[in-house]
Motif scaffolding. Sequence first.
Motif, PDB file in Angstrom:
ATOM      1  N   GLU A  33       0.855   4.188  -2.832  1.00  0.00           N
ATOM      2  CA  GLU A  33       0.627   5.593  -2.522  1.00  0.00           C
ATOM      3  C   GLU A  33       1.788   6.452  -3.018  1.00  0.00           C
ATOM      4  O   GLU A  33       1.575   7.536  -3.572  1.00  0.00           O
ATOM      5  CB  GLU A  33       0.439   5.776  -1.016  1.00  0.00           C
ATOM      6  N   ASP A  37       0.826  -1.209   0.000  1.00  0.00           N
ATOM      7  CA  ASP A  37       0.000   0.000   0.000  1.00  0.00           C
ATOM      8  C   ASP A  37       0.860   1.259   0.000  1.00  0.00           C
ATOM      9  O   ASP A  37       0.542   2.246  -0.671  1.00  0.00           O
ATOM     10  CB  ASP A  37      -0.923   0.008   1.220  1.00  0.00           C
ATOM     11  N   THR A  38       1.951   1.216   0.766  1.00  0.00           N
ATOM     12  CA  THR A  38       2.849   2.375   0.818  1.00  0.00           C
ATOM     13  C   THR A  38       3.470   2.639  -0.551  1.00  0.00           C
ATOM     14  O   THR A  38       3.579   3.789  -0.996  1.00  0.00           O
ATOM     15  CB  THR A  38       3.954   2.144   1.861  1.00  0.00           C
ATOM     16  N   LEU A  84      -4.972   8.382   0.428  1.00  0.00           N
ATOM     17  CA  LEU A  84      -4.651   7.995  -0.944  1.00  0.00           C
ATOM     18  C   LEU A  84      -5.411   8.914  -1.895  1.00  0.00           C
ATOM     19  O   LEU A  84      -6.618   9.120  -1.749  1.00  0.00           O
ATOM     20  CB  LEU A  84      -5.033   6.543  -1.201  1.00  0.00           C
ATOM     21  N   ARG A  85      -4.717   9.442  -2.872  1.00  0.00           N
ATOM     22  CA  ARG A  85      -5.325  10.474  -3.725  1.00  0.00           C
ATOM     23  C   ARG A  85      -6.598  10.002  -4.423  1.00  0.00           C
ATOM     24  O   ARG A  85      -7.596  10.729  -4.429  1.00  0.00           O
ATOM     25  CB  ARG A  85      -4.288  10.974  -4.740  1.00  0.00           C
ATOM     26  N   ASN A 131      -5.873   4.468   4.518  1.00  0.00           N
ATOM     27  CA  ASN A 131      -6.059   4.659   3.072  1.00  0.00           C
ATOM     28  C   ASN A 131      -6.760   5.968   2.736  1.00  0.00           C
ATOM     29  O   ASN A 131      -6.890   6.315   1.564  1.00  0.00           O
ATOM     30  CB  ASN A 131      -6.877   3.506   2.482  1.00  0.00           C
ATOM     31  N   ASP A 151      -9.683  -0.515  -2.071  1.00  0.00           N
ATOM     32  CA  ASP A 151      -9.332   0.756  -1.448  1.00  0.00           C
ATOM     33  C   ASP A 151     -10.501   1.378  -0.711  1.00  0.00           C
ATOM     34  O   ASP A 151     -10.310   2.126   0.253  1.00  0.00           O
ATOM     35  CB  ASP A 151      -8.838   1.744  -2.517  1.00  0.00           C
TER      36      ASP A 151
END
Length: 299
Positions: free
Chosen positions: A80, A76-77, A276-277, A273, A142
């Motif tokens: 992102e 996930d990192t 996250l954009r 999360n 997400d």
Amino acid sequence: MKRPTASQIRAFNEVAATGSFSRAAKALAVSQPAITAQVRALEEAHDVRLFDRVGTGAELTAIGERLYRHTRQMRDTEKEAAVILHSARTLTIGELVIAAGAPGPAMSLIAAFRAHYPGVRLAMHFGNWQHVVNAVRDRKCDLGILTEAPQADDIFREALFEQSLVALIPEGHPLSRRQEVSLSELMDHPLLFRSGQSQTQKRLNGVLTKSGLRPQPLLWLESREAIYEACAQGIGIGFMFDAASTRADRVCRVKIREITDFFPEYAFCLRSNQSLRPVEAFLNLARDMQSQRANHFAG
């Protein structure tokens, strides 16, 4: 103790997340043999088996599941970081994976998001309440969209709108022209119930119990689509949250006298999360649409 390399963990996490060596290779833009080699090296270095190869896919073993629980945040990192570095908050590229309980509330938002951010790759999954919650918690998606989303310290949720629980009555049925029916009136007619972890059925069961009613349904069906189709075919009367589907063919939505509550539909995600954009953009768009809907009804 020999430590696994970042490349080995990256390859392992991608195979675990996608369930396939080939899909992992495609996601990481490397060859499948390279992914296979990294995972094999990790297994051989520690004398473990992390995956069972099943057909064209790969399933985690018990030790693989334990390792994934502790390392999946790294994936996930990285995702992102990729969004931050490559899209520069313009969302010209990116991806967003959404799980939802019903297509109706989700698809209007998906259509609007797609129109605003055509470069973002969207993936959509549908399932019952527990399936969607698990998908969010296990980081398989997400963002989730559900009626009565869970409340927890690690969950961020935002109400999108409220909806009613209604009876689905086949066109031409004696009750189909009514504005409202009581549950007691429905007891003499064939009823269609949901099975599994259905929030619709749980709410309906609560009202039935409170009313002292014990119906014997004609059929138990797995999905709301099956309920709707059975109603459309005249098999019986079903129940659904009124925004769950935009279908209007051969079925009438009728209010239920004993059910006056409104049930909120939520977008929700792990708090980790939330920044996250693509998730942030989706939630902002949902807020704008909610505000426009509220202004429309106020006018």
